[in-house]
Design a protein around this motif. Sequence first.
Motif, short mmCIF file in Angstrom:
data_model
loop_
_atom_site.label_atom_id
_atom_site.label_comp_id
_atom_site.label_asym_id
_atom_site.label_seq_id
_atom_site.Cartn_x
_atom_site.Cartn_y
_atom_site.Cartn_z
N LEU A 1 0.83 -1.21 0.00
CA LEU A 1 0.00 0.00 0.00
C LEU A 1 0.86 1.26 0.00
CD1 LEU A 1 -2.92 -0.85 2.45
CD2 LEU A 1 -3.10 -0.36 0.01
N GLU A 2 1.99 1.20 0.71
CA GLU A 2 2.89 2.35 0.79
C GLU A 2 3.84 2.41 -0.41
OE1 GLU A 2 2.64 4.67 3.01
OE2 GLU A 2 1.07 3.65 4.18
N GLU A 3 3.84 1.35 -1.23
CA GLU A 3 4.78 1.23 -2.36
C GLU A 3 6.21 1.44 -1.89
OE1 GLU A 3 3.93 3.04 -6.08
OE2 GLU A 3 1.76 2.71 -5.92
N ASN B 1 -13.34 -0.23 -10.64
CA ASN B 1 -11.96 -0.73 -10.64
C ASN B 1 -11.18 -0.24 -9.43
OD1 ASN B 1 -12.10 -2.18 -13.15
ND2 ASN B 1 -12.03 -0.21 -14.21
N ILE B 2 -11.89 -0.22 -8.30
CA ILE B 2 -11.28 0.19 -7.03
C ILE B 2 -11.19 -1.03 -6.10
CG2 ILE B 2 -11.64 1.55 -4.91
CD1 ILE B 2 -12.98 3.67 -6.65
N ASP B 3 -10.04 -1.22 -5.50
CA ASP B 3 -9.86 -2.26 -4.49
C ASP B 3 -10.49 -1.75 -3.20
OD1 ASP B 3 -8.89 -3.81 -2.35
OD2 ASP B 3 -7.08 -4.35 -3.46
N ALA B 4 -11.66 -2.27 -2.85
CA ALA B 4 -12.39 -1.77 -1.69
C ALA B 4 -11.59 -1.92 -0.41
CB ALA B 4 -13.74 -2.48 -1.56
N ASP B 5 -10.87 -3.02 -0.28
CA ASP B 5 -10.07 -3.24 0.93
C ASP B 5 -8.95 -2.22 1.03
OD1 ASP B 5 -9.54 -5.17 3.22
OD2 ASP B 5 -7.60 -5.17 2.23
N ARG C 1 -6.69 2.81 3.29
CA ARG C 1 -6.15 4.16 3.12
C ARG C 1 -6.92 5.15 3.98
NH1 ARG C 1 -2.48 4.22 -0.98
NH2 ARG C 1 -2.66 2.56 -2.54
N THR C 2 -8.24 4.96 4.06
CA THR C 2 -9.06 5.82 4.90
C THR C 2 -8.73 5.60 6.38
OG1 THR C 2 -10.87 5.94 3.30
CG2 THR C 2 -11.43 6.39 5.58
N ARG D 1 -3.96 9.22 11.15
CA ARG D 1 -3.00 10.33 11.07
C ARG D 1 -3.66 11.64 11.52
NH1 ARG D 1 -2.70 13.64 6.97
NH2 ARG D 1 -3.63 12.14 5.53
N ARG D 2 -4.86 11.89 11.03
CA ARG D 2 -5.55 13.15 11.37
C ARG D 2 -5.94 13.19 12.84
NH1 ARG D 2 -9.57 13.98 6.09
NH2 ARG D 2 -7.96 14.77 4.68
N PHE D 3 -6.41 12.06 13.37
CA PHE D 3 -6.82 12.04 14.78
C PHE D 3 -5.62 12.25 15.70
CE2 PHE D 3 -8.17 10.30 18.83
CZ PHE D 3 -9.50 10.75 18.93
N THR D 4 -4.49 11.62 15.34
CA THR D 4 -3.27 11.79 16.13
C THR D 4 -2.82 13.25 16.11
OG1 THR D 4 -2.59 9.51 15.65
CG2 THR D 4 -0.88 11.02 16.42
#
Length: 260
Positions: A47-49, A209-213, A218-219, A225-228
């Motif tokens: 996911l982070e490539e 064509n979106i990988d739901a998982d 990512r969300t 990140r935002r909550f922290t």
Amino acid sequence: MLENGFERLVTVMDTLREKCPWDQKQTIQSLRQMTLEETYELTDAILEENWADIKEELGDLLLHIVFYSKIASEKKQFDIHDVAHSICEKLIKRHPHIYPAEEVNPQLIEVQSAEDVKKNWEQIKLGEGKRSVLSGVPNSLPSVAKAMRLQEKAKQVGFEWSHKEDVWRKVEEEMKELSEAVEGGDQLHQEEELGDLMFSIINYARFLNIDADAALERTNKKFKRRFTEMENMARQQDKSLRDMTLDEMDKIWNLVKAGG
């Protein structure tokens, strides 16, 4: 020049199994959970490539494959070479457009696209004794990934909507049914309708064509990140989120959100 990396790994595994108390103690059952953890670590790296981490996590997974095979060889079941030959035979058999079989299967279609390859793959699996196109989906697969795989496999036999607009109408229908279930107050019915809605949304993601998982993960990462950051900003104001009102937290949240 270094020796073949794979052969080197097999040799190291043999040595560890012979001399290391921890490695000697392991069984296929004790390795199972660690294998799951390594798999998730690989998916995080993907996911982070992060290619350096991908290489490392692939190595960890490869170690587990060699480890399971070593234990199997000790039990006179199979060895790592059997594993490699087995997947080679499967790949050859399931790609008749690349490796033509001596006997032509009339149920296979002529390959013109990647979708045709997937359809033939499922048809060949059924010919190998699989009783259902869904039989290859693991029961222990996480729910979102399982929903995606079930839908993909059903698609291979034509059980599929024609247009994404049809799928969205199904999503709207499930939203309405969930709303009605909430009004009815039956908890089990609400759970069932929520599951139907989530299944439909995952299906819609496929049509986009979106990988739901991956999208959900990512969300998750974005929310974390935002909550922290929101916690950090509150501390800078000598405040704790527990002591703040929702409106106060919402103002900080919007500041964080505006920052990316």
